[in-house]
Design an enzyme around this catalytic site. Structure first.
Site, PDB file in Angstrom:
ATOM      1  N   ASP A   7       0.904  -1.134   0.000  1.00  0.00           N
ATOM      2  CA  ASP A   7       0.000   0.000   0.000  1.00  0.00           C
ATOM      3  C   ASP A   7       0.947   1.188   0.000  1.00  0.00           C
ATOM      4  OD1 ASP A   7      -1.398   2.303   0.901  1.00  0.00           O
ATOM      5  OD2 ASP A   7      -3.011   1.010   1.576  1.00  0.00           O
ATOM      6  N   HIS A   8       1.072   1.865  -1.131  1.00  0.00           N
ATOM      7  CA  HIS A   8       2.196   2.801  -1.250  1.00  0.00           C
ATOM      8  C   HIS A   8       2.070   3.985  -0.289  1.00  0.00           C
ATOM      9  CE1 HIS A   8      -0.433   5.144  -3.962  1.00  0.00           C
ATOM     10  NE2 HIS A   8       0.341   6.161  -3.700  1.00  0.00           N
ATOM     11  N   HIS A  51      -5.817   2.853   1.287  1.00  0.00           N
ATOM     12  CA  HIS A  51      -5.007   4.000   1.723  1.00  0.00           C
ATOM     13  C   HIS A  51      -5.626   4.716   2.939  1.00  0.00           C
ATOM     14  CE1 HIS A  51      -2.866   3.187  -1.846  1.00  0.00           C
ATOM     15  NE2 HIS A  51      -3.541   3.935  -2.686  1.00  0.00           N
TER      16      HIS A  51
HETATM   17  C1  BG6 Z   1      -3.511   4.654  -6.202  1.00  0.00           C
HETATM   18  C2  BG6 Z   1      -4.878   4.710  -6.810  1.00  0.00           C
HETATM   19  O1  BG6 Z   1      -3.388   3.570  -5.336  1.00  0.00           O
HETATM   20  O2  BG6 Z   1      -3.279   5.869  -5.472  1.00  0.00           O
HETATM   21  C3  BG6 Z   1      -5.018   5.928  -7.718  1.00  0.00           C
HETATM   22  O3  BG6 Z   1      -5.092   3.527  -7.562  1.00  0.00           O
HETATM   23  C4  BG6 Z   1      -4.665   7.179  -6.957  1.00  0.00           C
HETATM   24  O4  BG6 Z   1      -6.336   6.008  -8.237  1.00  0.00           O
HETATM   25  C5  BG6 Z   1      -3.321   7.037  -6.272  1.00  0.00           C
HETATM   26  O5  BG6 Z   1      -4.637   8.261  -7.874  1.00  0.00           O
HETATM   27  C6  BG6 Z   1      -3.040   8.213  -5.367  1.00  0.00           C
HETATM   28  O6  BG6 Z   1      -1.737   8.129  -4.896  1.00  0.00           O
HETATM   29  P1  BG6 Z   1      -0.923   9.427  -4.496  1.00  0.00           P
HETATM   30  O7  BG6 Z   1       0.362   8.897  -3.980  1.00  0.00           O
HETATM   31  O8  BG6 Z   1      -0.763  10.235  -5.745  1.00  0.00           O
HETATM   32  O9  BG6 Z   1      -1.744  10.144  -3.470  1.00  0.00           O
END
Ligand code: BG6
Length: 487
Positions: free
Chosen positions: A176-177, A239
């Site tokens: 989960d980045h 997230h």
């Molecule tokens: C991803 C989603 O996991 O996270 C995307 O699939 C989203 O839809 C993105 O835009 C948002 O990540 P960040 O790091 O740009 O907030």
């Protein structure tokens, strides 16, 4: 730096996909240049299409420039990185097509192997099966699964069971980045290294919590995927739930992977399951209609590439309750949407008011203290406090001021979340990855809402692209006498 220790083969399935070009290859380029990846390590890009080495390198170079920008791209460094890059074509369900990959991997059978499945979840099982069948999984292998893991508890479980047939749980890294972002990790630092917050962090002192991830971007060419998932599955279930866990969890006994994950899973298991009445009252789903962002026109969601009809939400807002001692009666409001007015993520901890004001008759109104943790693009922590307005007035007049903690200004480049996470996989540190029970507990809770939505318990609302979302989201908090923190 301990580059020689980080000797491994990294295989990226879906290597020519959007995530790979946008995030994974740039992250590996930086890790390699920073000396975090041994020069002998190989990055094996698995694509579906046959491609010669030169053509592949030209494509990677072009994409690196596109996603890093010219200022972060360096031709000499690229030439070094290029020596580590390999390309193979594989058709995931055709065993014979894995031949080149097997040949490459078998050159170093003892080496640590990282299989990054940057593919749709439908392919997780077949790829794992093929790797096993071809004897490509060793005790030194790990597998990284990109989110979303499934569309619901049932499919997530099916994927987990299948992948567990081939890899041990401690070899599986569910990504989960958001957990790789420095500002997100800082939530733990803030909570667990400052005594100041310890006695205040509970239902006695906190009125409610707001978590917002607002995106001005749309689905960026990912219609095929996004329309099957929507905001709840794409953002909230993972997230935003992870952010909620970091705010709500008990202090873990150490920073080791299981201690942290044990505490997060307890929070997920304490989420109050929503009844049909709760779903009606405490959830909002909406889809964006045409509008404008930054002065430019934006088509509505259904007017995008090839879309006609769609009942997929691009915005979701919810009131979440946590049934445990610490959080009894403290609502957590979550919202996330695409094509919103601003691109930002933040957590707001709203403290309760003071029990009695001695300033009540002096023309000053006292705002409740707030802790605003801005995660992106601004990275800051603000504590909103009341302060006397200086001067000789016979009235004690007050104003709200911010005590602001900014990340130390540093000209060094900030590593992307994927750099941190890939390095943790290379170092075999699973702390920032989701354990099986975490993923399942989050789905179990989210499924009830998704089921309610599929039964139309809550109508799909509309909001104008470039706005703050549907008015129903304002009502969601207003019915509890609150308002969203929008600055
Ligand atoms: C991803 C989603 O996991 O996270 C995307 O699939 C989203 O839809 C993105 O835009 C948002 O990540 P960040 O790091 O740009 O907030």
């Amino acid at each position: 730096m301990a580059a020689m220790d980080n000797l491994c083969d990294i295989v990226i399935f879906g290597g020519h996909g959007d995530l790979s070009f946008r995030k994974l290859i740039p992250a590996l380029y930086h890790l390699s240049n920073g000396g975090y990846l041994s020069v002998l390590s190989r990055v094996i890009v698995v694509a579906r299409k046959e491609m010669g080495r030169e053509e592949h390198l030209a494509l990677v170079r072009e994409k690196l420039i596109e996603f890093l920008g010219f200022d972060q791209f360096d031709e000499t460094k690229f030439l070094h990185f290029a020596q580590q890059l390999h390309i193979v074509a594989v058709n995931f369900d055709d065993e014979h097509s894995y031949r080149d990959l097997k040949e490459l991997l078998d050159l170093h059978p003892q080496r640590e192997r990282i299989n990054y499945l940057s593919t749709a979840p439908d392919f997780f099982t077949i790829i794992s099966f093929m790797l096993s069948r071809l004897d490509l999984i060793t005790p030194h292998s790990r597998v990284v699964l990109e989110k979303p893991i499934g569309r619901d508890l049932y499919s997530a479980r099916a994927i987990n069971i299948e992948v567990l047939n081939y890899f041990e749980e401690n070899q599986i890294y569910r990504i989960d980045h958001y957990l790789g972002k420095d500002t997100v990790q800082n939530i733990m630092a803030l909570r667990f290294s400052n005594r100041f917050f310890m006695p205040l962090w509970d239902a006695n002192n906190i009125d409610h919590v707001q978590i917002t991830v607002s995106e001005s971007v749309g689905v960026e060419g990912r219609w095929g995927y996004y329309d099957q998932y929507g905001a709840m599955r794409d953002m909230i279930q993972n997230h935003l739930m992870q952010l909620l866990c970091l705010v709500a969890m008990e202090p873990p006994c150490s920073l080791d992977a299981d201690s942290v994950r044990d505490e997060k899973v307890k929070v997920l298991r304490s989420l109050r399951p929503m009844s049909p009445a709760d779903i009606e009252r405490h959830t909002v789903r909406a889809q964006y209609a045409a509008g404008s962002i930054n002065g430019g026109p934006v088509p509505g969601y259904r007017e995008g590439e090839g879309m006609q009809e769609s009942n997929t939400e691009t915005f979701a807002a919810l009131r979440v309750d946590i049934d445990n001692w610490r959080w009894n009666g403290v609502p957590f409001y979550l919202r996330s949407g695409k094509r919103m007015r601003r691109q930002y993520s933040e957590i707001v901890i709203q403290f309760k008011g003071i029990p009695h004001s001695i300033f009540a008759n002096k023309g000053s109104c006292i705002s409740q203290n707030k802790l605003v943790i801005s995660l992106q693009p601004k990275e800051s922590i603000q504590l909103k406090l009341m302060n006397k307005i200086p001067g000789l007035s016979d009235q004690m007049r007050l104003q709200q001021v911010d005590l602001e903690l900014n990340a130390p200004l540093n000209s060094a480049r900030k590593p992307d979340a994927y750099e941190r996470l890939l390095l943790d996989v290379i170092r075999s540190n699973p702390t920032l990855f989701m354990r099986l029970d975490e993923v399942e507990a989050a789905w179990k809770w989210a499924d009830v809402i998704l089921q309610g939505w599929s039964e139309n318990l809550v109508p799909m609302k509309s909001y104008t692209a470039g706005s703050e979302g549907p008015s129903a989201s304002i009502q969601l908090v207003a019915q509890d006498g609150e308002s969203w923190h929008d600055e």
